[in-house]
Scaffold this motif. Structure first.
Motif, short mmCIF file in Angstrom:
data_model
loop_
_atom_site.label_atom_id
_atom_site.label_comp_id
_atom_site.label_asym_id
_atom_site.label_seq_id
_atom_site.Cartn_x
_atom_site.Cartn_y
_atom_site.Cartn_z
N VAL A 138 0.84 -1.21 0.00
CA VAL A 138 0.00 0.00 0.00
C VAL A 138 0.86 1.25 0.00
O VAL A 138 0.67 2.19 -0.79
N ILE A 139 1.84 1.28 0.90
CA ILE A 139 2.70 2.46 1.04
C ILE A 139 3.50 2.70 -0.24
O ILE A 139 3.70 3.84 -0.66
N ALA A 140 3.93 1.62 -0.88
CA ALA A 140 4.76 1.75 -2.08
C ALA A 140 3.98 2.16 -3.31
O ALA A 140 4.49 2.87 -4.18
N ASP A 141 2.70 1.76 -3.42
CA ASP A 141 1.97 1.93 -4.67
C ASP A 141 1.03 3.13 -4.73
O ASP A 141 0.62 3.53 -5.81
N PHE A 142 0.65 3.68 -3.57
CA PHE A 142 -0.23 4.84 -3.58
C PHE A 142 0.57 6.13 -3.55
O PHE A 142 1.63 6.21 -2.93
N GLN A 143 0.03 7.16 -4.21
CA GLN A 143 0.59 8.49 -4.08
C GLN A 143 0.43 8.95 -2.63
O GLN A 143 -0.49 8.52 -1.93
N PRO A 144 1.31 9.85 -2.14
CA PRO A 144 1.20 10.32 -0.76
C PRO A 144 -0.18 10.87 -0.41
O PRO A 144 -0.64 10.73 0.72
N HIS A 145 -0.85 11.47 -1.38
CA HIS A 145 -2.17 12.04 -1.13
C HIS A 145 -3.24 10.98 -0.86
O HIS A 145 -4.28 11.29 -0.28
N PHE A 146 -2.99 9.75 -1.29
CA PHE A 146 -4.02 8.72 -1.19
C PHE A 146 -3.60 7.51 -0.36
O PHE A 146 -4.37 6.56 -0.24
N VAL A 147 -2.40 7.55 0.21
CA VAL A 147 -1.92 6.37 0.93
C VAL A 147 -2.80 6.06 2.14
O VAL A 147 -2.92 4.90 2.57
N HIS A 148 -3.47 7.10 2.70
CA HIS A 148 -4.33 6.86 3.86
C HIS A 148 -5.53 5.98 3.51
O HIS A 148 -6.15 5.39 4.39
N VAL A 149 -5.86 5.90 2.20
CA VAL A 149 -6.98 5.06 1.78
C VAL A 149 -6.71 3.59 2.12
O VAL A 149 -7.64 2.80 2.30
N GLY A 150 -5.43 3.23 2.24
CA GLY A 150 -5.09 1.87 2.63
C GLY A 150 -5.68 1.49 3.97
O GLY A 150 -5.98 0.31 4.22
N GLY A 151 -5.86 2.47 4.87
CA GLY A 151 -6.49 2.20 6.16
C GLY A 151 -7.93 1.76 6.00
O GLY A 151 -8.40 0.83 6.68
N SER A 152 -8.64 2.39 5.06
CA SER A 152 -10.02 1.98 4.78
C SER A 152 -10.07 0.61 4.14
O SER A 152 -10.95 -0.20 4.45
N CYS A 153 -9.12 0.33 3.26
CA CYS A 153 -9.05 -1.01 2.63
C CYS A 153 -8.90 -2.09 3.70
O CYS A 153 -9.58 -3.12 3.65
N MET A 154 -8.02 -1.83 4.67
CA MET A 154 -7.79 -2.81 5.73
C MET A 154 -9.02 -2.96 6.62
O MET A 154 -9.43 -4.08 6.94
N ALA A 155 -9.61 -1.83 7.02
CA ALA A 155 -10.78 -1.89 7.90
C ALA A 155 -11.95 -2.59 7.22
O ALA A 155 -12.61 -3.45 7.82
N ILE A 156 -12.21 -2.23 5.96
CA ILE A 156 -13.34 -2.83 5.24
C ILE A 156 -13.07 -4.30 4.94
O ILE A 156 -13.93 -5.17 5.18
N GLY A 157 -11.88 -4.61 4.43
CA GLY A 157 -11.56 -5.98 4.05
C GLY A 157 -11.57 -6.94 5.23
O GLY A 157 -12.20 -8.00 5.17
N THR A 158 -10.87 -6.57 6.31
CA THR A 158 -10.82 -7.46 7.48
C THR A 158 -12.19 -7.59 8.13
O THR A 158 -12.53 -8.65 8.66
N ALA A 159 -13.00 -6.50 8.10
CA ALA A 159 -14.35 -6.59 8.66
C ALA A 159 -15.20 -7.58 7.86
O ALA A 159 -15.92 -8.41 8.44
N LEU A 160 -15.11 -7.51 6.53
CA LEU A 160 -15.86 -8.44 5.69
C LEU A 160 -15.39 -9.88 5.91
O LEU A 160 -16.20 -10.80 6.06
N GLY A 161 -14.06 -10.06 5.94
CA GLY A 161 -13.53 -11.40 6.14
C GLY A 161 -13.90 -11.98 7.49
O GLY A 161 -14.26 -13.16 7.61
N SER A 162 -13.82 -11.16 8.54
CA SER A 162 -14.19 -11.61 9.88
C SER A 162 -15.67 -11.92 9.96
O SER A 162 -16.09 -12.88 10.63
#
Length: 439
Positions: A138-162
């Motif tokens: 996430v840190i390597a592939d997103f622009q600095p302006h959008f890297v925080h979106v990775g937090g939403s990816c983690m929250a949404i993905g792990t919530a769905l998986g759980s």
């Protein structure tokens, strides 16, 4: 803070979907551990056995031990992150397939927990390593302006998986639930066959990632393990990071007497454990929606402004939980009214927790140095988990010696003093230039 914001690229939009799906697979074994625990409890398994199952989650608190190796050793041909994501998720799938093949249902019936512990510990270990790799990606592939979106990816993905591994699992293997809500005469699927479904689903998705998703080659990488450990020392010596670590370790102390004991208090007062578990079916969508909203609209560089608001909201919701628990018996114990009140409280708590969680993850991903992104982010997220675990465990330990009411009041006093002292320091952190966080 950011007056010029570049548009999100098509590749970044694709990566949002990709990372969310990968995090979802990671959530399968996390939720499944909770399912196993509840199923064993229904079979009257000893408390010592249930405690042993809970130890399967230990790898989540030890991710920092693995992170330096992920930033140092990998295959350039496969990709720095895919070198670990692909084999680890194949191993996770294998754990599910083995549980299905050798009948985890039989192990639960016989209270034979050893093979369950071995497979679930392995499962949690490999997905813990996967999380480190995804965070670095996430840190390597997103622009600095959008890297925080990775937090939403983690929250949404792990919530769905759980949700799939826990609530969906418990409901579709329950004959009572399927008869009442789905109109079937028996359970929708057996637990053993469901393990096959989880395993095969993981294999299909990981195979597609392995074949079709290319990882960008980074211009600069650290290959020396010694260099990575030297980088960790530099990270910890950073004054900004030190303040942030203090926050991560202490943020939940004031609320832990209430939040850590809610389920225990209610179940001991007669709230059915199965009904309590099923409430997550209603709560997870709220978490997902909140995570999407925060990830889309949270202004970059204002994470702690919203964390402070969340902290005050957390204070209010613990007061609500305390009043509810103190009056649970007076309200007639478990009934439709007390159930609906609890659902309302937990929905509000879920919204506040999701807001705080996504803001913290977004901030961590934004400040992490891409050169050692996996190690940097993993260190901070591991400290986050450790701080919450110690706060909750400490509160439960003290409740054996200190009356509940007194401990709760002391917690609230601590929370008020804490926010008064830390508020300005935390607000100041979000305005620090990114260069001040680099190694």
């Amino acid at each position: 803070m950011d007056k010029t914001k570049p548009p999100m690229t098509l590749d970044e939009k694709f990566k949002i979907v990709l990372f969310t799906i990968l995090y979802c697979i990671v959530g399968f074994p996390v939720g499944f551990t909770g399912s196993i625990t509840l199923l064993l409890a229904e079979k009257k398994a000893p408390q010592s056995d249930l405690a042993m199952i809970s130890l399967c989650m230990i790898p989540f608190s030890c991710k920092l031990l693995f992170a330096p190796f992920l930033d140092s050793y990998y295959s350039d041909t496969i990709g720095q992150r895919k070198s670990y994501i692909v084999p680890c998720l194949y191993m996770s799938a294998a754990c599910f397939l083995l549980m299905g093949h050798y009948s985890v249902t039989g192990w639960i019936e016989e209270l034979n927990i050893l093979p369950i512990i071995l497979l679930q510990f392995t499962n949690i270990l490999v997905v813990s390593i996967t999380i480190i790799a995804i965070q670095g990606w996430v840190i390597a592939d997103f622009q600095p302006h959008f890297v925080h979106v990775g937090g939403s990816c983690m929250a949404i993905g792990t919530a769905l998986g759980s949700l799939i591994g826990y609530t969906v699992t418990l409901n579709i293997i329950s004959a009572e639930f399927c008869q009442e809500y789905l109109g079937t005469s028996n359970e929708l699927i057996t637990l053993d066959k469901w393990c096959y479904v989880l395993g095969i689903t993981s294999i299909i998705i990981v195979s597609l990632v392995q074949i079709f998703v290319k990882e960008h080659i980074q211009a600069e990488n650290i290959h020396s393990l010694r260099s990575v450990f030297a980088s960790i020392k530099k990270i910890i010596s950073n004054k900004n990071v030190q303040i942030f670590i203090i926050y991560l370790l202490t943020r939940k102390i004031g609320f832990s007497p209430v939040l850590a004991s809610n389920s225990i208090n209610l179940i001991q007062m007669g709230f059915p454990a199965a009904q309590y578990a099923q409430m997550s079916l209603f709560l997870q969508p709220g978490l997902i929606i909140t995570s999407i909203y925060v990830g889309k609209y949270l202004p970059r560089g204002q994470e702690f402004t919203w964390i402070i608001y969340s902290y005050l909201g957390m204070f209010a919701i613990t007061v609500g939980f305390y009043i509810y628990i103190q009056n649970f018996i007076h309200l007639g114990g478990y009934n439709q009214d007390t159930y609906l009140i609890l659902v309302g409280l937990m929905l509000i708590d879920g919204f506040i927790s999701a807001l705080m969680h996504v803001c913290q993850l977004g901030f961590i991903l934004r400040i992490s140095d891409p050169i050692v992104g996996g190690t940097y982010a993993t260190m901070l997220t591991s400290i986050t988990s450790f701080g919450q675990y110690v706060s909750y465990a400490g509160a439960l330990f003290l409740l054996d010696f200190v009356p509940y009411k007194i401990l709760v009041i002391f917690g609230w006093i601590y929370a008020l003093i804490y926010i008064a002292i830390m508020k300005e320091k935390l607000i100041d952190l979000q305005f620090k230039d990114l260069s001040s966080w680099r190694i």
